[in-house]
Write an enzyme that holds these catalytic residues in place. Structure first.
Site, PDB file in Angstrom:
ATOM      1  N   ARG A  34       0.850  -1.197   0.000  1.00  0.00           N
ATOM      2  CA  ARG A  34       0.000   0.000   0.000  1.00  0.00           C
ATOM      3  C   ARG A  34       0.881   1.241   0.000  1.00  0.00           C
ATOM      4  O   ARG A  34       2.106   1.154   0.088  1.00  0.00           O
ATOM      5  CB  ARG A  34      -1.027  -0.003   1.128  1.00  0.00           C
ATOM      6  CG  ARG A  34      -0.671  -0.628   2.433  1.00  0.00           C
ATOM      7  CD  ARG A  34       0.418   0.047   3.234  1.00  0.00           C
ATOM      8  NE  ARG A  34       0.168   1.468   3.421  1.00  0.00           N
ATOM      9  CZ  ARG A  34       1.096   2.368   3.607  1.00  0.00           C
ATOM     10  NH1 ARG A  34       2.389   2.015   3.624  1.00  0.00           N
ATOM     11  NH2 ARG A  34       0.808   3.633   3.782  1.00  0.00           N
ATOM     12  N   ALA A  74       0.787   5.122  -2.204  1.00  0.00           N
ATOM     13  CA  ALA A  74       0.656   5.400  -3.642  1.00  0.00           C
ATOM     14  C   ALA A  74       1.849   4.939  -4.491  1.00  0.00           C
ATOM     15  O   ALA A  74       1.666   4.226  -5.494  1.00  0.00           O
ATOM     16  CB  ALA A  74       0.373   6.889  -3.830  1.00  0.00           C
ATOM     17  N   GLN A  89      -1.915   2.978  10.242  1.00  0.00           N
ATOM     18  CA  GLN A  89      -0.635   2.880   9.519  1.00  0.00           C
ATOM     19  C   GLN A  89       0.483   3.651  10.226  1.00  0.00           C
ATOM     20  O   GLN A  89       1.657   3.290  10.103  1.00  0.00           O
ATOM     21  CB  GLN A  89      -0.782   3.411   8.078  1.00  0.00           C
ATOM     22  CG  GLN A  89      -1.632   2.533   7.175  1.00  0.00           C
ATOM     23  CD  GLN A  89      -3.081   2.989   7.142  1.00  0.00           C
ATOM     24  OE1 GLN A  89      -3.596   3.505   8.116  1.00  0.00           O
ATOM     25  NE2 GLN A  89      -3.744   2.793   6.018  1.00  0.00           N
ATOM     26  N   ASP A 116      -2.210  10.712  -2.197  1.00  0.00           N
ATOM     27  CA  ASP A 116      -2.623   9.679  -3.151  1.00  0.00           C
ATOM     28  C   ASP A 116      -2.985  10.285  -4.496  1.00  0.00           C
ATOM     29  O   ASP A 116      -2.918   9.608  -5.525  1.00  0.00           O
ATOM     30  CB  ASP A 116      -3.793   8.880  -2.588  1.00  0.00           C
ATOM     31  CG  ASP A 116      -3.257   7.936  -1.519  1.00  0.00           C
ATOM     32  OD1 ASP A 116      -2.995   8.399  -0.396  1.00  0.00           O
ATOM     33  OD2 ASP A 116      -3.035   6.757  -1.850  1.00  0.00           O
ATOM     34  N   ASN A 122      -5.328  12.547   0.653  1.00  0.00           N
ATOM     35  CA  ASN A 122      -4.392  11.704   1.404  1.00  0.00           C
ATOM     36  C   ASN A 122      -5.210  10.971   2.468  1.00  0.00           C
ATOM     37  O   ASN A 122      -6.426  11.161   2.586  1.00  0.00           O
ATOM     38  CB  ASN A 122      -3.268  12.546   2.021  1.00  0.00           C
ATOM     39  CG  ASN A 122      -2.167  11.674   2.619  1.00  0.00           C
ATOM     40  OD1 ASN A 122      -1.700  10.725   1.976  1.00  0.00           O
ATOM     41  ND2 ASN A 122      -1.754  11.951   3.847  1.00  0.00           N
TER      42      ASN A 122
HETATM   43  O1  MRU Z   1      -4.535   3.323   2.493  1.00  0.00           O
HETATM   44  P1  MRU Z   1      -3.051   3.514   2.361  1.00  0.00           P
HETATM   45  O2  MRU Z   1      -2.289   2.948   3.502  1.00  0.00           O
HETATM   46  O3  MRU Z   1      -2.543   3.020   1.021  1.00  0.00           O
HETATM   47  O4  MRU Z   1      -2.863   5.084   2.383  1.00  0.00           O
HETATM   48  C1  MRU Z   1      -1.572   5.591   2.233  1.00  0.00           C
HETATM   49  C2  MRU Z   1      -1.515   7.071   2.284  1.00  0.00           C
HETATM   50  O5  MRU Z   1      -2.504   7.747   2.460  1.00  0.00           O
HETATM   51  C3  MRU Z   1      -0.184   7.700   2.009  1.00  0.00           C
HETATM   52  O6  MRU Z   1      -0.029   8.885   2.721  1.00  0.00           O
HETATM   53  C4  MRU Z   1      -0.076   7.999   0.501  1.00  0.00           C
HETATM   54  O7  MRU Z   1      -0.411   6.880  -0.265  1.00  0.00           O
HETATM   55  C5  MRU Z   1       1.285   8.467   0.140  1.00  0.00           C
HETATM   56  S1  MRU Z   1       2.494   7.186   0.287  1.00  0.00           S
HETATM   57  C6  MRU Z   1       4.000   7.888  -0.143  1.00  0.00           C
END
Ligand code: MRU
Length: 371
Positions: free
Chosen positions: A52, A54, A206, A247, A257
């Site tokens: 996970r 982006a 996370q 994202d 995000n």
């Molecule tokens: O749902 P996730 O864990 O994939 O969400 C991740 C985020 O929101 C991050 O901040 C984003 O993807 C940037 S990662 C460099």
């Protein structure tokens, strides 16, 4: 102690036709490696957040496209260009349905498709070699891009600063430095002694499971806070800057995000703390005019009602709203840090200038030191 774990987030194992990932749903308790061979396995790993963030989703999708082509060509060496084109179109649509918000997923699939279509009349071995090089390059490029973001981000803070980050935009969300963590890692290597607050976003945590884990492992001074505590630390003057990932950034600078980022942004405005978005250009979507055009993923209610609890913590049958992302208005963002420098408002014009430099093939800062 080395700053970076020896366990990679995403790798291609071409000999075994697999994508090798660290299963992030098991962290921090266990470092389990998954070998993803089939398109459904890869799709499921993205949907379930085993991989996970982006950039990591984009890297995985690029490798998935290559493996799909390899599978078709291996199963039917006589496959015609028309048959392969149709099959890859279907595979691409399937992979694109794994998650809706991170534009890197679509960006990487489109990039792979462009390489395929430009070479579809070549022989199969040559097509596969080109696709493999391209997906490896998406990964290698992420390392260079994040390092450059780290250099620009570092110019915004000073030694000893308190830095807050939300969710995980770290090495686990990318190939090496992460985006929001890149200034933190570079500063750490240069003795900046930052005090980092890892904001734990409900419902998936996370910040706790991933950001606190990776920064602590790297020897960074990190303090975990629940995501209703950011106001408390900002009010006490413990935070001088906020770095978050994204994202998808719309053309006007509105930024999607992890859910709760916009709350942090509102609080930051109240206490005069600058909030910076760390955004590879791959995450900026000029086809999305504003944040209202960004599709926001909604996930299962059970993530809210029972995921981390021994027994369900909400009444049966209660309505649950579980958007995975929110949009921070461009007006709350102090700057958007890209691999081509820091964009300031008005963002649309700043992005156009950045994309013009990218189209002209301009080198990014520190390319030679990033591997
Ligand atoms: O749902 P996730 O864990 O994939 O969400 C991740 C985020 O929101 C991050 O901040 C984003 O993807 C940037 S990662 C460099």
């Amino acid at each position: 102690m080395s700053t970076f774990s020896q366990i990679e987030t995403v790798l291609l194992d071409d000999a075994y036709s697999a994508i090798v990932i660290l299963d992030q749903t098991k962290l921090p308790g266990a470092c389990e490696i998954l070998h993803l061979h089939t398109q459904p396995e890869i799709h499921d790993a993205i949907y379930r957040l085993c991989v996970r963030g982006a950039p990591a989703i984009g890297i995985t999708a690029g490798m998935a496209y290559y493996l799909a082509a390899k599978e078709h060509v291996t199963a039917n060496p006589e496959i015609t260009p028309d048959m392969l084109t149709a099959a890859l179109k279907a595979d691409k649509a399937y992979m694109a349905s794994s998650r809706p918000t991170a534009v890197n997923l679509f960006w990487a699939l489109d990039r792979m498709e462009r390489v395929y279509l430009a070479n579809r009349e070549k022989d199969n071995a040559e097509i596969l070699a080109l696709l493999r090089t391209e997906c490896e390059e998406i990964r290698a490029e992420d390392i260079r891009v994040c390092r450059a973001i780290g250099e620009y981000g570092l110019s915004l803070v000073k030694p000893g600063d308190g830095i807050l980050t939300h969710c995980n935009a770290g090495r686990l969300a990318a190939a090496k430095y992460g985006t929001a963590t890149a200034p933190i890692y570079l500063g750490h290597e240069r003795g900046y002694n930052f005090h980092v607050f890892a904001d734990e976003p409900r419902p998936l945590l996370q910040g706790a499971c991933l950001t606190a884990y990776e920064l602590h492992e790297a020897g960074v001074d990190v303090t975990l806070i629940c995501d209703n505590m950011s106001s408390a630390v900002m009010k006490q003057g413990l935070v001088q800057a906020i770095f978050v990932g994204c994202d998808r950034v719309a053309a006007n600078g509105d930024t999607a995000n992890k859910i709760g980022t916009s709350v942090v942004a509102c609080v930051a405005r109240q206490y005069g703390v600058p909030l910076y978005i760390c955004a590879p250009t791959a995450t900026i979507d000029m086809n999305c005019p504003t944040g209202a055009d960004i599709p926001i993923e909604e996930r299962k209610p059970e993530e809210v009602t029972e995921l981390w609890y021994e027994t369900r913590m909400a009444p049966d049958g209660v309505k649950v709203y579980n958007p995975a992302f929110d949009v921070t208005d461009a007006s709350l963002i102090a700057g958007i840090v890209t691999e081509y420098g820091i964009a300031y408002p008005p963002y649309k014009e700043a992005f156009e200038a950045i994309f013009a430099r990218k189209a002209a093939g301009e080198a990014i800062i520190g390319e030679e030191s990033a591997q």
